[in-house]
Write a protein that holds these residues in place. Structure first.
Motif, PDB file in Angstrom:
ATOM      1  N   ALA A 108      29.457  35.659  33.225  1.00 29.11           N
ATOM      2  CA  ALA A 108      30.024  36.991  33.467  1.00 29.11           C
ATOM      3  C   ALA A 108      29.774  37.869  32.259  1.00 29.11           C
ATOM      4  O   ALA A 108      29.565  37.376  31.141  1.00 29.11           O
ATOM      5  CB  ALA A 108      31.521  36.888  33.745  1.00 29.11           C
ATOM      6  N   HIS A 109      29.798  39.169  32.506  1.00 27.45           N
ATOM      7  CA  HIS A 109      29.629  40.141  31.423  1.00 27.45           C
ATOM      8  C   HIS A 109      30.692  41.222  31.573  1.00 27.45           C
ATOM      9  O   HIS A 109      30.855  41.806  32.648  1.00 27.45           O
ATOM     10  CB  HIS A 109      28.238  40.756  31.471  1.00 27.45           C
ATOM     11  N   ALA A 110      31.428  41.459  30.498  1.00 30.01           N
ATOM     12  CA  ALA A 110      32.428  42.532  30.475  1.00 30.01           C
ATOM     13  C   ALA A 110      31.858  43.701  29.697  1.00 30.01           C
ATOM     14  O   ALA A 110      31.242  43.511  28.643  1.00 30.01           O
ATOM     15  CB  ALA A 110      33.715  42.037  29.820  1.00 30.01           C
ATOM     16  N   ASP A 111      32.068  44.907  30.214  1.00 33.84           N
ATOM     17  CA  ASP A 111      31.483  46.055  29.522  1.00 33.84           C
ATOM     18  C   ASP A 111      32.262  47.325  29.837  1.00 33.84           C
ATOM     19  O   ASP A 111      33.111  47.364  30.735  1.00 33.84           O
ATOM     20  CB  ASP A 111      30.010  46.226  29.906  1.00 33.84           C
ATOM     21  N   PHE A 112      31.936  48.368  29.076  1.00 35.40           N
ATOM     22  CA  PHE A 112      32.586  49.654  29.231  1.00 35.40           C
ATOM     23  C   PHE A 112      31.766  50.536  30.174  1.00 35.40           C
ATOM     24  O   PHE A 112      30.707  50.147  30.676  1.00 35.40           O
ATOM     25  CB  PHE A 112      32.774  50.326  27.860  1.00 35.40           C
ATOM     26  N   VAL A 113      32.281  51.742  30.406  1.00 34.59           N
ATOM     27  CA  VAL A 113      31.609  52.712  31.261  1.00 34.59           C
ATOM     28  C   VAL A 113      30.165  52.924  30.778  1.00 34.59           C
ATOM     29  O   VAL A 113      29.951  53.111  29.576  1.00 34.59           O
ATOM     30  CB  VAL A 113      32.372  54.057  31.192  1.00 34.59           C
ATOM     31  N   PRO A 114      29.159  52.867  31.659  1.00 31.75           N
ATOM     32  CA  PRO A 114      29.210  52.762  33.123  1.00 31.75           C
ATOM     33  C   PRO A 114      28.764  51.401  33.657  1.00 31.75           C
ATOM     34  O   PRO A 114      28.461  51.268  34.834  1.00 31.75           O
ATOM     35  CB  PRO A 114      28.167  53.815  33.529  1.00 31.75           C
ATOM     36  N   PHE A 115      28.700  50.369  32.782  1.00 25.76           N
ATOM     37  CA  PHE A 115      27.939  49.173  33.137  1.00 25.76           C
ATOM     38  C   PHE A 115      28.551  48.331  34.246  1.00 25.76           C
ATOM     39  O   PHE A 115      27.828  47.663  34.988  1.00 25.76           O
ATOM     40  CB  PHE A 115      27.677  48.349  31.873  1.00 25.76           C
ATOM     41  N   ALA A 116      29.875  48.333  34.403  1.00 23.90           N
ATOM     42  CA  ALA A 116      30.480  47.554  35.483  1.00 23.90           C
ATOM     43  C   ALA A 116      30.184  48.164  36.849  1.00 23.90           C
ATOM     44  O   ALA A 116      30.359  47.510  37.881  1.00 23.90           O
ATOM     45  CB  ALA A 116      31.988  47.426  35.279  1.00 23.90           C
ATOM     46  N   GLU A 117      29.739  49.415  36.871  1.00 23.62           N
ATOM     47  CA  GLU A 117      29.250  50.048  38.101  1.00 23.62           C
ATOM     48  C   GLU A 117      27.727  50.053  38.146  1.00 23.62           C
ATOM     49  O   GLU A 117      27.116  49.900  39.212  1.00 23.62           O
ATOM     50  CB  GLU A 117      29.771  51.483  38.213  1.00 23.62           C
ATOM     51  N   LEU A 118      27.114  50.257  37.002  1.00 22.83           N
ATOM     52  CA  LEU A 118      25.660  50.369  36.951  1.00 22.83           C
ATOM     53  C   LEU A 118      24.972  49.065  37.365  1.00 22.83           C
ATOM     54  O   LEU A 118      23.995  49.089  38.128  1.00 22.83           O
ATOM     55  CB  LEU A 118      25.214  50.761  35.540  1.00 22.83           C
ATOM     56  N   LEU A 119      25.462  47.932  36.895  1.00 22.01           N
ATOM     57  CA  LEU A 119      24.796  46.662  37.201  1.00 22.01           C
ATOM     58  C   LEU A 119      24.909  46.310  38.685  1.00 22.01           C
ATOM     59  O   LEU A 119      23.911  45.897  39.290  1.00 22.01           O
ATOM     60  CB  LEU A 119      25.338  45.552  36.308  1.00 22.01           C
ATOM     61  N   PRO A 120      26.079  46.459  39.327  1.00 22.08           N
ATOM     62  CA  PRO A 120      26.109  46.277  40.785  1.00 22.08           C
ATOM     63  C   PRO A 120      25.213  47.278  41.517  1.00 22.08           C
ATOM     64  O   PRO A 120      24.567  46.936  42.513  1.00 22.08           O
ATOM     65  CB  PRO A 120      27.585  46.493  41.139  1.00 22.08           C
ATOM     66  N   PHE A 121      25.162  48.527  41.029  1.00 25.08           N
ATOM     67  CA  PHE A 121      24.305  49.518  41.666  1.00 25.08           C
ATOM     68  C   PHE A 121      22.843  49.104  41.598  1.00 25.08           C
ATOM     69  O   PHE A 121      22.062  49.374  42.522  1.00 25.08           O
ATOM     70  CB  PHE A 121      24.497  50.887  41.007  1.00 25.08           C
ATOM     71  N   ARG A 122      22.467  48.428  40.521  1.00 21.89           N
ATOM     72  CA  ARG A 122      21.090  47.956  40.390  1.00 21.89           C
ATOM     73  C   ARG A 122      20.791  46.753  41.275  1.00 21.89           C
ATOM     74  O   ARG A 122      19.630  46.352  41.396  1.00 21.89           O
ATOM     75  CB  ARG A 122      20.804  47.611  38.925  1.00 21.89           C
TER      76      ARG A 122
END
Length: 473
Positions: A201-215
């Motif tokens: 798992a990877h925890a991150d700040f804006v916008p990566f928790a949305e960006l990675l699923p979007f990718r």
């Protein structure tokens, strides 16, 4: 003869002074270092937008003691907050922007600096619900909850707002310090390792928790909203600079205000331009900063955010990572109040206003107005714009209709039924019961809703089919 020489000498001195006065004064140069985080969507209206639209230059003072001043702006981009603090401590930056935990560390670190302190002068964007930071797993992962990650390899940028979220979540749940195998990885390294399944798992700040699923290769299993603590990004300044050039600090805050006004005037265009400037997908920018987005762009320093910062301090103190620090004494709202006053705006009214700008208009598919923005949805159709719909059912129905007509759809948005945060529709779990379709971020929330209402949980495509058939499964 002696008197003549003295007279001549005096005349020459007067002429020299007159000549000097006639020459234009050599302009003094003031170098201003500004530390931005271009790919951190929360900070774009305090950094990227100002730089690209030259808004700071627009408001810089030009009269009085600044009449012969030349300003030299030095924009420096960083991927996280801690390096910004390092550069500010070295006096290479006068302004810096970062998330809540790095901000607190910034203020605490400067307390021991004899040359200058730092002060919080404005907020960039915030979420009172705590959304923004998150934890993602690979889309093929069997893990759906934070508890599933016991003993697993989890990465996070140490010292970041996301790191603070993880520590807070662990303390809330009573997890020991070794519950995860927690390692420090930057957003780009963590993203690559997650895609290659080298970490769990990877925890991150804006916008990566949305960006990675979007990718397309990740799935979010934890959102900062679950910590029940506001999260935010803000702007700090060195006090030695602010004391010497207060008008420049005020000008910078005016530029933030103008950037927010530009964003809200045309959020679709803003998302497209921010994608151009930062490389972050416009659909991801919009989920945070568009109408009813998960972040509110507002520079006022709200008491709830400073109280959250005080809680953050306690989290760090419990881990032995910080001594005494009072965020309330670190705030300086004099510059932002002056900026609002000079722009003929009401600071106290905005300070008391915690509402975001919301989705509105007419649902042209179900032919009804948008009554409740947090139960609505949007579909971004490539050649028609971002269109609002009054409910999840209407949103998914419209999505199916656009598809049937051969329209190109960029993305669809819905809202989490339990937590009110904006979701990518194709990433949500849908509980369908009694003709109603309720979206959720978390599988466990959808399962609980479905069990309570004698329904079932569907993925996105099946939920679209259910919307077309009137909520039947």
């Amino acid at each position: 003869m002696v008197r003549h020489v003295q007279t001549l000498s005096t005349a020459m001195s007067i002429a020299a002074v007159a000549l000097a006065l006639a020459q234009p004064a050599k302009a003094e140069t003031i170098s201003i270092g500004i530390g931005t985080q271009d790919t951190t969507t929360n900070t774009v209206t305090a950094g990227t937008v100002i730089r690209q639209l030259h808004l700071f230059e627009k408001y810089l003072p030009t009269d009085g003691k600044y009449a012969n001043i030349k300003f030299e702006l030095e924009w420096q981009n960083f991927t996280s907050g801690p390096p910004v603090t390092n550069a500010m401590m070295a006096n290479k930056l006068q302004f810096g922007m970062m998330g809540d935990y790095p901000l607190i560390v910034n203020g605490f670190t400067f307390e021991s600096n004899p040359e200058s302190k730092s002060r919080l002068i404005a907020v960039a964007a915030y979420s009172l619900s705590g959304s923004g930071n998150g934890i993602v797993v690979h889309k093929d992962s069997p893990y759906y909850d934070l508890g599933d990650l016991k003993g697993k390899l989890v990465s996070v940028p140490f010292g970041s707002a996301a790191h603070g979220m993880v520590l807070k979540a662990m303390q809330d749940r009573g997890y020991p310090a070794d519950f995860f195998q927690l390692v420090s990885q930057s957003p780009d390294v963590g993203s690559t390792n997650l895609q290659e399944k080298k970490i769990d798992a990877h925890a991150d700040f804006v916008p990566f928790a949305e960006l990675l699923p979007f990718r397309g290769f990740a799935r979010k299993i934890f959102d900062g909203v679950e910590t029940n603590l506001p999260t935010w990004h803000g702007v700090v300044v060195r006090t030695d600079f602010a004391d010497k050039y207060p008008e420049v600090v005020t000008a910078y805050i005016k530029a933030i205000i103008a950037a927010n006004q530009w964003l809200r005037a045309d959020p679709k265009l803003a998302a497209e331009k921010i994608q151009e400037w930062t490389g972050i997908a416009k659909e991801v920018v919009y989920i945070f900063l568009g109408p009813s987005g998960n972040m509110t762009a507002d520079p006022t320093i709200k008491p709830a955010l400073i109280e959250a910062a005080a809680t953050d301090v306690k989290v760090l103190q419990n881990l032995g990572r910080m001594k005494e620090f009072d965020p309330r004494k670190w705030v300086d709202d004099s510059f932002i109040r002056k900026a609002y006053g000079e722009m003929k705006l009401d600071y106290d009214a905005q300070l008391a206003n915690a509402r975001n700008y919301e989705i509105s208009g007419e649902d042209k598919f179900c032919k009804k107005p948008i009554a409740d923005p947090r139960k609505s949805g949007e579909v971004w159709v490539d050649d028609e714009g971002i269109l609002p719909f009054s409910s999840t059912t209407c949103t998914l129905g419209a999505y199916a209709d656009f598809k049937a007509k051969g329209k190109k759809i960029n993305v669809a948005y819905v809202f989490d039924t339990a937590r009110g945060i904006k979701l990518f529709a194709d990433q949500a779990f849908f509980a369908v019961a009694g003709g109603d379709i309720a979206p959720f971020l978390l599988k466990k929330d959808a399962e609980a809703y479905a069990a309570k209402n004698n329904g079932k949980v569907l993925g996105f495509e099946d939920a679209v089919k259910s919307a077309v058939t009137g909520g039947k499964t």
